[in-house]
Scaffold this active site. Structure first.
Site, PDB file in Angstrom:
ATOM      1  N   ARG A   5      -4.033-108.669-100.040  1.00  0.00           N
ATOM      2  CA  ARG A   5      -3.802-107.234-100.131  1.00  0.00           C
ATOM      3  C   ARG A   5      -4.514-106.630-101.329  1.00  0.00           C
ATOM      4  NH1 ARG A   5       2.714-106.774 -98.859  1.00  0.00           N
ATOM      5  NH2 ARG A   5       2.604-107.333 -96.615  1.00  0.00           N
ATOM      6  N   TYR A  12     -11.289-101.210-100.281  1.00  0.00           N
ATOM      7  CA  TYR A  12     -11.134 -99.820 -99.869  1.00  0.00           C
ATOM      8  C   TYR A  12     -11.617 -98.870-100.968  1.00  0.00           C
ATOM      9  CZ  TYR A  12      -8.108-101.745 -96.215  1.00  0.00           C
ATOM     10  OH  TYR A  12      -7.617-102.454 -95.153  1.00  0.00           O
ATOM     11  N   GLU A  65     -15.501 -85.713-109.124  1.00  0.00           N
ATOM     12  CA  GLU A  65     -16.332 -85.560-107.926  1.00  0.00           C
ATOM     13  C   GLU A  65     -15.697 -86.249-106.725  1.00  0.00           C
ATOM     14  OE1 GLU A  65     -18.874 -84.028-105.616  1.00  0.00           O
ATOM     15  OE2 GLU A  65     -19.331 -83.726-107.738  1.00  0.00           O
ATOM     16  N   GLU A  81     -11.092 -74.064 -88.988  1.00  0.00           N
ATOM     17  CA  GLU A  81     -11.169 -72.617 -89.098  1.00  0.00           C
ATOM     18  C   GLU A  81     -11.052 -72.182 -90.555  1.00  0.00           C
ATOM     19  OE1 GLU A  81      -8.142 -70.991 -86.652  1.00  0.00           O
ATOM     20  OE2 GLU A  81      -8.984 -71.781 -84.761  1.00  0.00           O
ATOM     21  N   TYR A  82     -11.605 -70.985 -90.803  1.00  0.00           N
ATOM     22  CA  TYR A  82     -11.536 -70.456 -92.157  1.00  0.00           C
ATOM     23  C   TYR A  82     -10.113 -70.051 -92.510  1.00  0.00           C
ATOM     24  CZ  TYR A  82     -11.849 -67.216 -96.051  1.00  0.00           C
ATOM     25  OH  TYR A  82     -11.638 -66.569 -97.245  1.00  0.00           O
ATOM     26  N   HIS A  83      -9.711 -70.424 -93.712  1.00  0.00           N
ATOM     27  CA  HIS A  83      -8.404 -69.996 -94.223  1.00  0.00           C
ATOM     28  C   HIS A  83      -8.560 -69.762 -95.719  1.00  0.00           C
ATOM     29  CE1 HIS A  83      -4.168 -69.905 -95.281  1.00  0.00           C
ATOM     30  NE2 HIS A  83      -3.892 -69.800 -93.980  1.00  0.00           N
TER      31      HIS A  83
END
Length: 232
Positions: A5, A12, A65, A81-83
Site C-alpha cells: 500500500r 500514485y 501548481e 457549464e459556466y458557473h
C-alpha cells in the site's frame, strides 16, 4: 500488505507529478527554472539556511501548481457549464500559484543578488537613471491604476471594456515617453498618431466609448509626465 500500500501510494503521487508536468505548461517552466537555480546554487556557496529557503520556495511553487491543476480538474469533472463560483475557485487557485511564484522570485533575488554580479549596484544605478526605467515605471503604474479603476467600478475585464481604456492609456503613455526620450518633433508626431489609431480602433470595435478612450489617453499622458518630471 502495508508495504504494498505504501508503494502504491508513492506511485500514485509520482503519477500525479508526471501528469502535471506533461499537461501543464507552467509546471514545465517551474521545473526548468528550479533545475537552473539549483544547478547555479552548486557554485555559489550557499549556507544551509539559505539552501533551505531556496528549496522551500521552489517546492511551494510546484505544490501550488499541482493544487491548482487538481482544483481545475475537479471542477471540470463536476460541470462543463459556466458557473461564477467555478470561475472564482479557478481564479483563486491561479492566484495562489502567482503569489508563490512571486515569493520564489523574491527569495532567489535576495539570495543571488550579491553573488551573481559584483557590479550589480553600478548597473542598477544606471538603469534607475535611464529613460527606459522611467518608461516601464509609467506603464506599470498605468496598468495598476487601470485594473484598480475597473475593479472599483466593476466594469469591463482586464483587457476589454471598462471605464478607462487600458490600451489607450498605455499607447499614449508610450507616445509621451517617446516625446521625452526622443526630443524630435517628427518622432513625437508619429508616436501620437499611432496612439490615436489605437484609441480609434477601440472605439470602432465597439469595445470602448469615446469618453473611455479619452480618459485612458488622459491618464496615460498625465501619469507619464508626472513620472518623468518628478522621478527623472
Amino acid at each position: 500488505m502495508k508495504v504494498r500500500r505504501l508503494i502504491d501510494s508513492f506511485n500514485y503521487a509520482v503519477s500525479g507529478i508526471i501528469y502535471t508536468l506533461k499537461t501543464q505548461r507552467n509546471m514545465k517552466i517551474h521545473f526548468i527554472s528550479a533545475f537552473l537555480v539549483l544547478f547555479l546554487s552548486l557554485f555559489l556557496n550557499f549556507s544551509r539556511m539559505e539552501l533551505l529557503l531556496l528549496i522551500f520556495a521552489i517546492s511551494l511553487v510546484i505544490i501550488a501548481e499541482m493544487i491548482n491543476t487538481s482544483i481545475e480538474k475537479t471542477i471540470d469533472l463536476i460541470t462543463n457549464e459556466y458557473h461564477p463560483l467555478a470561475e472564482i475557485a479557478k481564479n483563486v487557485a491561479a492566484g495562489a500559484v502567482l503569489i508563490s511564484a512571486i515569493n520564489s522570485i523574491v527569495v532567489a533575488y535576495l539570495l543571488l543578488f550579491d553573488r551573481v554580479n559584483p557590479y550589480t549596484s553600478l548597473i542598477i544605478m544606471k538603469i534607475k537613471n535611464s529613460p527606459i526605467h522611467l518608461t516601464f515605471i509609467s506603464i506599470f503604474l498605468i496598468l495598476i491604476v487601470t485594473i484598480y479603476v475597473k475593479t472599483l467600478t466593476k466594469t469591463g475585464t482586464p483587457f476589454k471594456g471598462g471605464l478607462v481604456s487600458g490600451h489607450a492609456a498605455v499607447a499614449f503613455a508610450t507616445a509621451t515617453a517617446i516625446t521625452f526620450i526622443g526630443e524630435n518633433t517628427l518622432v513625437t508626431t508619429l508616436s501620437f498618431l499611432i496612439a490615436f489609431l489605437v484609441g480609434q480602433s477601440r472605439i470602432e470595435g465597439g469595445i470602448h466609448s469615446t469618453s473611455q478612450v479619452f480618459f485612458g489617453a488622459l491618464l496615460g499622458i498625465l501619469l507619464t509626465v508626472l513620472v518623468f518630471q518628478f522621478i527623472g
